[in-house]
Each structure stands twice: as C-alpha cells, then as structure tokens.
Motif scaffolding. Structure first.
Motif, short mmCIF file in Angstrom:
data_model
loop_
_atom_site.label_atom_id
_atom_site.label_comp_id
_atom_site.label_asym_id
_atom_site.label_seq_id
_atom_site.Cartn_x
_atom_site.Cartn_y
_atom_site.Cartn_z
N PRO A 230 0.84 -1.21 0.00
CA PRO A 230 0.00 0.00 0.00
C PRO A 230 0.88 1.26 0.00
N GLY A 231 0.58 2.17 -0.92
CA GLY A 231 1.35 3.40 -1.01
C GLY A 231 2.58 3.32 -1.90
N ALA A 232 2.77 2.21 -2.59
CA ALA A 232 3.92 2.10 -3.50
C ALA A 232 3.82 3.12 -4.62
N ARG A 233 4.97 3.40 -5.22
CA ARG A 233 5.03 4.32 -6.35
C ARG A 233 5.56 3.57 -7.57
N LEU A 234 4.96 3.84 -8.74
CA LEU A 234 5.29 3.14 -9.97
C LEU A 234 5.94 4.11 -10.95
N VAL A 235 7.04 3.68 -11.58
CA VAL A 235 7.78 4.53 -12.51
C VAL A 235 7.98 3.76 -13.82
N ASN A 236 7.61 4.38 -14.94
CA ASN A 236 7.67 3.71 -16.24
C ASN A 236 8.40 4.57 -17.27
N PRO A 237 9.71 4.36 -17.44
CA PRO A 237 10.44 5.07 -18.48
C PRO A 237 10.59 4.25 -19.76
N ALA A 238 9.86 3.15 -19.88
CA ALA A 238 10.09 2.17 -20.95
C ALA A 238 9.05 2.27 -22.06
N ARG A 239 7.96 1.51 -21.96
CA ARG A 239 6.90 1.52 -22.97
C ARG A 239 5.55 1.63 -22.24
N GLY A 240 4.66 2.43 -22.81
CA GLY A 240 3.40 2.72 -22.15
C GLY A 240 2.55 1.50 -21.87
N SER A 241 2.49 0.59 -22.83
CA SER A 241 1.58 -0.54 -22.71
C SER A 241 2.08 -1.64 -21.79
N LEU A 242 3.22 -1.43 -21.15
CA LEU A 242 3.59 -2.31 -20.05
C LEU A 242 2.60 -2.16 -18.90
N VAL A 243 1.90 -1.01 -18.90
CA VAL A 243 1.02 -0.64 -17.80
C VAL A 243 -0.42 -0.51 -18.29
N ASP A 244 -1.36 -1.03 -17.55
CA ASP A 244 -2.78 -0.76 -17.77
C ASP A 244 -3.07 0.55 -17.05
N GLU A 245 -3.11 1.64 -17.82
CA GLU A 245 -3.24 2.96 -17.21
C GLU A 245 -4.57 3.13 -16.47
#
Length: 343
Positions: A230-245
């Motif tokens: 709980p409270g984690a932070r996510l950082v994505n400098p790679a490709r957008g679709s790695l993440v379900d926005e």
C-alpha cells in the motif's frame, strides 16, 4: 549515370544526419514536428530504398508490400515493437536499431522521475507558480530514496544502468529478470535478484525497464497492483503498454498507489490496434499524484544526434552492400531459404 537511391526520414533530423545521407542518396525529410501519418509515410516510401524510422512510425506487412524497392529500415530507436521484424525479413528488408546509445539518458530520466514523484517536485513547482511563495509550510511531504526498497523489473542494459545510479542513494535494490545469468549478477553485488511476485510485494518504488512484447503488455495490471505494498510508487520510463493505465488510475483513486510517473504511454504504441486513444484523464488531472514527461528518455541533444547518425550509417551500409550495424534480422537467410525451396 546510375540513379541515386532515395531515403525517407519521417521526422525532422539534425543537419549532420541529412548531410551524411545526401552524400549517397536523395533524401526526403519531414520538416514538421507533427509526424507523418501511416498512409503518408507509405506513400512517400513507395519508391524509396531506405527509411529512417522513428517511434511515431508503424511498419507492417501491408506497408512493406506497398514499398517494393525498400531495402533497409534504419530505426532511430532501441525498442522496435512498432515495426514488424518478421514481415521485414520476409520482404527482404533489413531492420536495424541503435542498441546502446539510449541506455544512459533513459536511466538518468528514470531517476529524475523517481525523485520528482517521491519528493513532490512538480507539485511544489506548480504551487509556487500558481500561488506564489510565502515561506515554509507543513505540506508537500513525500518519500525519499534513502532506506527505500526499489524494485527494477527488467535487468538488461537500462535496468542495470538504473541500478548503478541508485547505488549511491542508500536504498535496497531488488531486480527481476528471467534471462539474467548468475555470472552477470556477480558484478552486481548491490542488487538482489528475486521473483516478480516478491519484488512487487516488497518494493516502495517499482521501476519498469522492459521491452514491450506480447508477454509483457500490461505486466502491471489490477492484479499486480493489488499485490503491491500500500502506497507504493510506480515509474515507467520504458513503454506505455507495459502498464494498464486505467488500472493505475483506479489504484490511485482508492489509495493503493501513492503515485505514477511515466515517460511513455499506451496511446503511442501504434502497433496495438485496441490501444487507448489518450491518457486516462484521471491521471492528467492537476490534482493527480503523477509526473509525466513527453517520451524524452533519450532526449539529450548530443545523444539524439548520435542515434540518428548511427541509424543513417546503417542505412548507407545496406545500400553499399555491407552488413549493417545494429541489425535485428538477416533477410539474406530468408532469401537463401526461399531459393533452396524453389530448387
């Protein structure tokens, strides 16, 4: 006199890049910041021998079928999920990338995104610009890196470069990558390799350093996020679709995630037909705990110049009959296979 080959560049290029290509070819360059759409690129390439491609382009079998003279695609990028490498091979077209020049600037930006997100740098900047500064107040408290657990998902060149830069921040480093050898990890004594589920459960910051493939698309989804601290932070400098926005927006709304920082977004992954057409507006709201940059991971002037020149040299290599640097396929093998089958 032999006809000069034609090379198309789909985005503006540095003068040095254009000059290098013009030594050997007729060069057509898009002069505007707005990228040419798919159909316009295909039209421009119908009689082209070489293509200097960028992140904004989508090259598929239909594109290649319409461009019979094309011999090489020099991609000014590292990840080539927007280009169908198999279709290029089948069409007898070389595909080259720039495998190493993007590593350091992307890692640097990842650190910047982490610090900006955790320490509320963007929110603080916005507050001063909108409301002025009236002295210290007990607000904008965030989270530092010292003492934090940082999980790096993907431990290739970029993942290792991120880890090297985090080594001085006094944080605990976890990494997940199924393809990393034990021998490599001996040179990374400050990093603990672990499973994906363990990394997700223990990390205060999770940083993505993966290529986009069918297996990695939405590796961060509602199920993944539910398993995070709980409270984690996510950082994505790679490709957008790695993440379900959408799942990220939901998680921020219910407080599961403290924030999301990204340099790449689902809407720009052109090869995915059902991608979103925009960033979830809940993530771009002024009050959202997010930090976004417009895909500037490799956006260092000297680096971008060298990336273009590397891609341009690869194009010229193919046109001169040489094996190009950074090739991810070998259409000669496909040709040889076709010849053997025809005998």
């Amino acid at each position: 006199m032999a006809e000069r080959p034609k090379i198309v560049a789909t985005n503006p290029v540095f003068p040095e890049t254009k000059a290098l290509l013009e030594e050997q070819a007729t060069v057509v360059v898009n002069p505007a910041l707005e990228p040419w759409p798919y159909e316009k690129v295909r039209q421009r390439c119908r009689d082209a021998d070489g293509l200097l491609a960028f992140m904004t382009d989508r090259i598929d079998a239909g594109f290649l079928a319409a461009c019979p003279r094309l011999r090489v695609i020099g991609a000014a990028l590292k990840g080539f999920d927007n280009i169908d490498a198999e279709a290029a091979t089948n069409a007898g077209v070389w595909l080259t990338i720039v495998p190493d020049l993007l590593t350091v600037p992307t890692a640097e930006l990842a650190i910047g995104l982490m610090l900006s997100l955790g320490r509320n740098i963007v929110a603080g900047d916005r507050s001063i610009k909108q409301h002025g500064f009236h002295g210290w107040r007990a607000e904008f408290y965030g989270a530092g890196l010292a003492g934090a657990t940082v999980g790096i998902v993907g431990f290739g060149l970029v993942g290792r470069a991120i880890a090297e830069r985090l080594a001085g921040f006094q944080c605990r480093l976890l990494a997940y990558d199924q393809s990393v050898s034990p021998a490599l990890m001996k040179s990374q004594p400050h990093v603990t390799m672990t499973g994906f589920e363990d990394l997700v459960a223990k990390s205060d910051y999770i940083v993505l350093a993966l290529p986009l493939t069918a297996d990695t698309r939405h590796i961060v989804n509602s199920k993944t996020i539910a398993a995070m601290k709980p409270g984690a932070r996510l950082v994505n400098p790679a490709r957008g679709s790695l993440v379900d926005e959408g799942a990220v927006a939901d998680a921020i709304a219910r407080g599961q995630l403290s924030g999301y920082a990204a340099d790449a977004f689902e809407c720009e992954d052109w090869a995915i037909v059902d991608r979103p057409t925009r960033i979830d507006p809940r993530l771009t709201a002024s009050s959202a705990p997010t930090v976004f940059t417009p895909h500037i991971g490799s956006g260092v002037t000297e680096v971008r110049r060298e990336i273009e020149l590397s891609a341009a040299r690869s194009i010229l290599d193919v046109l001169a009959g040489r094996i190009p640097f950074g090739a991810v396929n070998d259409p000669r093998k496909q040709f040889a296979h076709a010849q053997s089958r025809s005998r």
